[in-house]
Structures are given as structure tokens and as C-alpha cells.
Scaffold this active site. Structure first.
Site, PDB file in Angstrom:
ATOM      1  N   HIS A  77       0.841  -1.197   0.000  1.00 12.69           N
ATOM      2  CA  HIS A  77       0.000   0.000   0.000  1.00 12.69           C
ATOM      3  C   HIS A  77       0.875   1.244   0.000  1.00 12.69           C
ATOM      4  O   HIS A  77       1.761   1.386   0.843  1.00 12.69           O
ATOM      5  CB  HIS A  77      -0.907   0.010   1.232  1.00 12.69           C
ATOM      6  CG  HIS A  77      -2.101  -0.886   1.100  1.00 12.69           C
ATOM      7  ND1 HIS A  77      -3.209  -0.774   1.925  1.00 12.69           N
ATOM      8  CD2 HIS A  77      -2.371  -1.890   0.240  1.00 12.69           C
ATOM      9  CE1 HIS A  77      -4.106  -1.696   1.578  1.00 12.69           C
ATOM     10  NE2 HIS A  77      -3.608  -2.377   0.562  1.00 12.69           N
ATOM     11  N   TYR A  79       3.379   6.842  10.143  1.00 12.11           N
ATOM     12  CA  TYR A  79       2.593   5.678   9.742  1.00 12.11           C
ATOM     13  C   TYR A  79       3.480   4.568   9.164  1.00 12.11           C
ATOM     14  O   TYR A  79       3.281   3.382   9.473  1.00 12.11           O
ATOM     15  CB  TYR A  79       1.526   6.089   8.728  1.00 12.11           C
ATOM     16  CG  TYR A  79       0.469   5.037   8.475  1.00 12.11           C
ATOM     17  CD1 TYR A  79      -0.589   4.858   9.366  1.00 12.11           C
ATOM     18  CD2 TYR A  79       0.513   4.225   7.343  1.00 12.11           C
ATOM     19  CE1 TYR A  79      -1.569   3.895   9.136  1.00 12.11           C
ATOM     20  CE2 TYR A  79      -0.473   3.259   7.111  1.00 12.11           C
ATOM     21  CZ  TYR A  79      -1.506   3.105   8.008  1.00 12.11           C
ATOM     22  OH  TYR A  79      -2.457   2.151   7.794  1.00 12.11           O
ATOM     23  N   PRO A 138      -4.893   0.360  18.639  1.00 14.95           N
ATOM     24  CA  PRO A 138      -4.672  -0.134  17.269  1.00 14.95           C
ATOM     25  C   PRO A 138      -4.719   0.958  16.210  1.00 14.95           C
ATOM     26  O   PRO A 138      -4.311   0.717  15.075  1.00 14.95           O
ATOM     27  CB  PRO A 138      -5.798  -1.153  17.082  1.00 14.95           C
ATOM     28  CG  PRO A 138      -6.846  -0.774  18.076  1.00 14.95           C
ATOM     29  CD  PRO A 138      -6.116  -0.194  19.243  1.00 14.95           C
TER      30      PRO A 138
END
Length: 389
Positions: free
Chosen positions: A72, A384, A292
Site C-alpha cells: 500500500h 505511519y 490499534p
């Protein structure tokens, strides 16, 4: 039994650590309280940072991951009206890999016998002894028989509820914890995902997440009160709520299907300082928990294992005591940065019970700022994909 390193816990952190040490010829035994099938049955994270994929590459165990995993280059934040795409590939030069934690665990398990990594399953009543000395050991029971393993180091990879952290006296450490007033109700279904990338949605009814494990298996979550009961949510009710919170664009591409698994996971932030006490080293969930949001849990455990394996290899190859002594500080520096990102994203995307209209307007303003600021998107993207080791 005697060994150089005894690892408590055969989840991905313990297995990865065992493989990294065995690759350098270090003797290792892993002790796990559950069965192998139970360990594989845990459905957890699915987004892998470069740190994790690089470790699999280093071990030569990444063939299936590269064949079946999904690369991704971005993910989306939704504000109820639009999708704000964070182009992590363009902003950082690095993608993430969607490949389930279960699959990582399976790959590490399957390779263990050929690489001389011994794993003892169904070991009950595990206890750690003499961790402040040069001769620590652990005891356990299996099939009604008591066993003892003497080692030079004990490594606790047995999770938040495991025995390892409890072996460190309260006077020698400090715990930091934040309990969130909500959980995530998740559904796993064999249906194609509604988007080829993840969607983190901020909606007036609460947070939602559209994720996936493969091109044919999807994982969705919604925010629910911490005391919610999963029995109150039929599959239809959950799919209806997801369609509302994810927004019309995602809902238009959502395929519904029966739940393979449905559960509620509580959210907490937790850090245990320190991660080393004498000859006992902690890694993964035994030392820290992150919400999470942001997909940091497994990846943070892998960065611990990276640092820990380097420290132990330095000890066994050249008796470098400083490498062992510095492990905790080095690992915790990265832990706190990951905790910050997970807390920040959780605060941005969820509705807190005591939030007022001003707090809501601040969320909207922040999301609008992110949508129109490359600098803000870059900061999110580099966190991220994972900060440098």
C-alpha cells in the site's frame, strides 16, 4: 535443561527473536503456555512497517509474504464528507505491507524446526527466578511434570498478562497507563474490501475503520462504549452502522457477508519502564500497549526485537555489557514516539464521551488542515510507515 537464551511467549515477537538469535548460532528455547493452534488463532494486526518486512527478508522467510501480501502506498482519513488520502509512498518513499499477523506467525512457526528453534507449547505455571543474578532460570509444568530451564538471559515476550513483567519488582520500574472509554467492535468476513487502501473515519456517531487481510477478506471496526456487549450487534446492524460511518463513497463499494469472527477489543495505552531488569529483557506487549489506531502494536514489538537481538548478539559474540545495559533506553525512545502517534490519531478520529462542541470543531479543523497541508500529511506519513530505527 540449559540454554543461552530462554524466551517466554511464542507469538510473533518471541518467534522473531528466536529466529534472529538462532541465525547467529545462539542457543534458544521458547516456552509458550498455549497450544500452537491457539497461537495461530489470534486475529490481530495486518499492516506491516518496513522494519517488520526487513526482518522477514533478513531471515529469508519472506517469500510467501511478498507473494500474498498487498503493498500500500497510501491510506485515507474520512471526515464524513470526503476521503483525505495520505500518499505515504510519495511523501516518504516507502510503502507498508498488508499481511496478517497470523500469517507472519505461521511463517515463523513453520521455519522453526529446520532452523533448530525449539518451541515448548502447553507450558503452564511459568515462573521466572533469580533474574537479578548471572544465572536466571524459569520453571514450568507440562503434562503434570515440573521442568526447569537455566539460561544466561530470559526474554519476556508473553504479552500484557504474562508472567515476565511480574518478575520485575515495583520498586525497580514505573508503569504509565491510559484506559480509553471505548473499544473497537470488529468483524472479519470473506468479502472484498470497499477500498484498495485503509479508511480511518471520523463520524459524529463514532470512529470506523475499513481494512483488509487480502483482496478477498475484509476487516472492519466501529467504535463502541467500553461496556458494550457483542451480542447486541447482529451482522446486519453492524454492516448498516459501518455504511453510515464510513460515508457514501465507501458504502457504495461495500460488500456484505457473514462474520467469520466478531469481537470487541478494549483500547489502552501502556508503557512499562524499564524494559530490562538484570538478566530479564522485555519486548512487545509485555512492556507496552498501543491503541490499534495507526497499526503500531506488532511493528513496535518488531523494533523491540531488532534492538534486543542486536544487544544479545553483541553480548554473546564479544561480551558487550553496554549493549545489554542500553537496550531499554534505546527501545523506549522509539516506544514513546509510537505511543504519541497512536494517541494523537486516536484523539483525532474518535468521539470521547466528555467531548463538547468545541472539541468536535477542533477535530474538524484539524482534519481540514491535514487535507490542505503537505507538511501535516508528511508528518503523519512518516509516522505511519515507521520512524527510523
Amino acid at each position: 535443561m540449559k540454554t543461552q537464551v530462554a524466551i517466554i511467549g511464542a507469538g510473533p515477537a518471541g518467534l522473531m527473536l528466536g529466529h534472529l538469535l538462532r541465525a547467529q548460532g545462539i542457543e534458544v528455547v521458547i516456552v509458550e503456555r498455549a497450544t500452537a493452534d491457539y497461537v495461530l488463532g489470534r486475529i490481530r494486526a495486518g499492516v506491516l512497517e518496513r522494519t517488520t518486512t526487513d526482518l522477514m527478508d533478513q531471515l529469508g522467510l519472506s517469500a510467501r509474504m511478498h507473494a500474498e501480501g498487498l503493498l500500500h502506498d497510501g491510506f485515507n482519513l474520512a471526515d464524513g464528507e470526503r476521503l483525505i488520502r495520505i500518499d505515504i509512498g510519495a511523501l516518504t518513499g516507502r510503502p507498508v505491507m498488508v499481511y496478517g499477523q497470523t500469517e507472519i506467525t505461521r511463517d515463523l512457526m513453520d521455519a522453526a524446526p529446520d532452523r533448530g528453534l525449539e518451541i515448548i507449547y502447553e507450558a503452564s505455571d511459568v515462573a521466572l527466578h533469580d533474574v537479578e543474578t548471572d544465572a536466571p532460570y524459569l520453571t514450568y509444568n507440562r503434562d503434570g511434570v515440573a521442568h526447569r530451564i537455566d539460561a544466561q538471559f530470559l526474554c519476556g515476550c508473553d504479552g500484557y498478562h504474562g508472567a515476565s513483567r511480574l518478575a520485575i519488582p515495583e520498586s525497580a520500574a514505573k508503569a504509565y497507563e491510559k484506559i480509553y472509554p471505548f473499544g473497537w467492535l470488529g468483524i472479519l468476513a470473506d468479502v472484498p474490501p470497499c477500498n484498495h487502501e485503509l479508511i480511518y473515519a471520523n463520524h459524529e456517531r463514532g470512529f470506523a475503520l475499513a481494512s483488509m487481510r487480502s483482496e478477498k477478506r475484509s476487516r472492519y471496526y466501529i467504535q463502541v462504549p467500553s461496556d458494550e456487549a457483542v451480542e447486541r450487534w447482529s451482522d446486519d446492524r453492524l454492516w448498516d452502522e459501518l455504511a453510515i460511518r464510513l460515508g457514501p463513497e465507501a458504502a457504495a463499494h461495500m460488500t456484505r457477508g457473514p462474520a467469520l469472527e466478531k469481537s470487541i477489543a478494549p483500547l489502552r495505552s501502556f508503557v512499562f519502564e524499564r524494559m530490562r531488569h538484570g538478566r530479564l529483557m522485555l519486548a512487545g506487549d509485555s512492556a507496552h500497549i498501543v491503541p490499534p489506531t495507526g497499526a503500531k502494536g506488532l511493528n513496535l514489538a518488531m523494533s523491540d526485537v531488532h534492538y534486543l537481538s542486536q544487544s544479545l548478539i553483541a553480548w554473546f559474540t564479544r561480551r558487550d555489557a553496554d549493549a545489554v545495559a542500553n537496550y531499554s533506553n534505546k527501545a523506549l525512545a522509539r516506544v514513546w514516539k509510537a505511543e504519541r502517534f497512536s494517541w494523537q490519531l486516536t484523539k483525532l478520529m474518535h468521539r470521547f464521551p466528555d467531548d463538547d462542541s468545541f472539541d468536535r470543531r477542533m477535530q474538524i479543523a484539524e482534519l481540514d488542515y491535514i487535507a490542505n497541508s503537505i507538511a501535516a500529511q508528511t508528518a503523519i506519513a512518516e509516522n505511519y510507515v515507521g520512524l527510523p530505527l
